[in-house]
Design an enzyme around this catalytic site. Structure first.
Site, PDB file in Angstrom:
ATOM      1  N   VAL A   1      60.131 113.180  19.674  1.00 20.93           N
ATOM      2  CA  VAL A   1      61.139 114.093  19.102  1.00 20.93           C
ATOM      3  C   VAL A   1      60.930 114.305  17.601  1.00 20.93           C
ATOM      4  CG1 VAL A   1      62.951 113.758  20.830  1.00 20.93           C
ATOM      5  CG2 VAL A   1      62.789 112.169  18.913  1.00 20.93           C
TER       6      VAL A   1
ATOM      7  N   LYS B   1      72.360 105.673  10.716  1.00 23.94           N
ATOM      8  CA  LYS B   1      73.373 105.693  11.769  1.00 23.94           C
ATOM      9  C   LYS B   1      74.743 106.119  11.234  1.00 23.94           C
ATOM     10  CE  LYS B   1      71.202 104.853  15.600  1.00 23.94           C
ATOM     11  NZ  LYS B   1      70.900 106.053  16.442  1.00 23.94           N
TER      12      LYS B   1
ATOM     13  N   TYR C   1      68.402 101.695   8.729  1.00 28.68           N
ATOM     14  CA  TYR C   1      69.058 102.024  10.005  1.00 28.68           C
ATOM     15  C   TYR C   1      70.555 102.270   9.804  1.00 28.68           C
ATOM     16  CZ  TYR C   1      70.212 101.203  15.004  1.00 28.68           C
ATOM     17  OH  TYR C   1      70.654 101.301  16.303  1.00 28.68           O
TER      18      TYR C   1
END
Ligand code: CAA
Length: 275
Positions: free
Chosen positions: A63, A170, A166
């Site tokens: 992706v 997120k 991360y």
């Protein structure tokens, strides 16, 4: 059959939460497009769905690759005729203490967890926003359930030692979720996030087990060191990690019309961590 005649695309669905979600959507009648970086596990998930009389197709690929989001969604529509639900689930961790984290480490994690969902959603405009816009212009009611689920994390909500990249990504995806909810709400397209706590996948198993993912010629270890793991896993009111089926349940609930008046929300599937 919450998803009869609906088409669901899930990224990173060859293993773990994505695979469990693909199977749960199929059990509820959806035709499922199973994307994964690795073809083999994606095809295995499709075979399992088909053996239970479900409909699915594997579209392997990254992706993060230019043009792949458009190709993935076009493949879904070529095969099953439309798009109802997009689940941006693909991801990996590349943990490290902030004072030692490289730019490459930061960039790779931001790219997979924020840039890729942004590009997937932009590519989905053609299949979700445009048909809804045409219905609105014609004075017709919206004919389909149309929605996006972005996978977030307890690390995004609360931060986590060793995960500056991360946690930032997120939390970023929650801002993206709320913005899409506001921009596309007028077209009946919902966008929600599901923030997972410690779900039993290769991301949360003992680092010493040696699970890794190969990204940009790096072999990146996944997991949590055994010494820190027990506390992380049980530090929630339910006192245990979640299963990938329980995680999938959160995605499927939010994608279904049972949550038809819910948008811009982040559902925490964390065993109550952080309350
Ligand atoms: N707080 C602050 N500093 C700390 C610390 C803490 N709790 N623990 C260690 N440090 C410091 C040490 O004092 C040391 O400092 P100096 O460099 O000044 O000596 C330094 O950090 C040690 O750095 P190392 O790189 O040597 O540490 P390490 O070998 O432990 O590796 C790590 C760091 C890669 C981040 C490793 O600890 C790790 O993998 N931790 C787990 C991270 C984690 O929780 N990941 C979650 C995965 S699950 C997931 O992400 C799914 C989800 O959505 C929930």
């Amino acid at each position: 059959m919450l998803f009869q005649n609906q088409v669901v695309v899930i990224t990173g669905a060859g293993r773990g939460i994505g695979a469990a979600a693909a199977k749960l959507f199929a059990q509820h009648g959806a035709s499922v497009v199973v994307n994964d970086l690795d073809a083999k596990p994606a095809e295995a998930v499709v075979a399992e769905i088909e053996s239970a009389e479900g409909a699915a197709v594997a579209v392997p690929g990254s992706v993060t690759e230019d043009g792949f989001p458009e190709n993935l969604l076009d493949a879904a529509v070529d095969r099953f005729g439309k798009l109802n639900v997009l689940v941006n689930n693909a991801g990996f961790t590349w943990d490290g203490m902030l004072h030692k984290m490289t730019d490459e480490q930061w960039r790779a994690v931001l790219e997979i967890h924020t840039m890729a969902p942004f590009r997937m959603i932009r590519a989905a405009a053609k299949h979700l926003r445009e048909p809804a816009k045409a219905e609105l212009a014609a004075g017709e009611p919206f004919s389909e359930n149309r929605c996006i689920i972005n996978v977030s994390s307890t690390s995004g909500l609360h931060g986590n030692v060793g995960q500056a990249n991360y946690a930032t990504a997120k939390m970023g995806v929650i801002g993206l979720t709320k913005t899409v909810a506001k921009e596309w709400g007028r077209f009946g397209v919902r966008c929600n996030a599901v923030a997972f706590g410690f779900i039993d996948t290769r991301m949360t198993r003992a680092k010493e087990d040696g699970e890794s993912i190969e990204v940009a010629e790096h072999e990146i270890a996944q997991g949590i060191p055994e010494a820190a793991r027990g506390r992380a896993i049980t530090g929630n009111p339910l006192g245990r990690s979640g299963t990938d089926e329980e995680a999938a349940g959160g995605i499927v609930i939010m994608a279904s019309t049972l949550a038809g008046y819910v948008t811009g929300h982040t559902l925490e599937v964390t065993g109550g961590a952080g309350i």
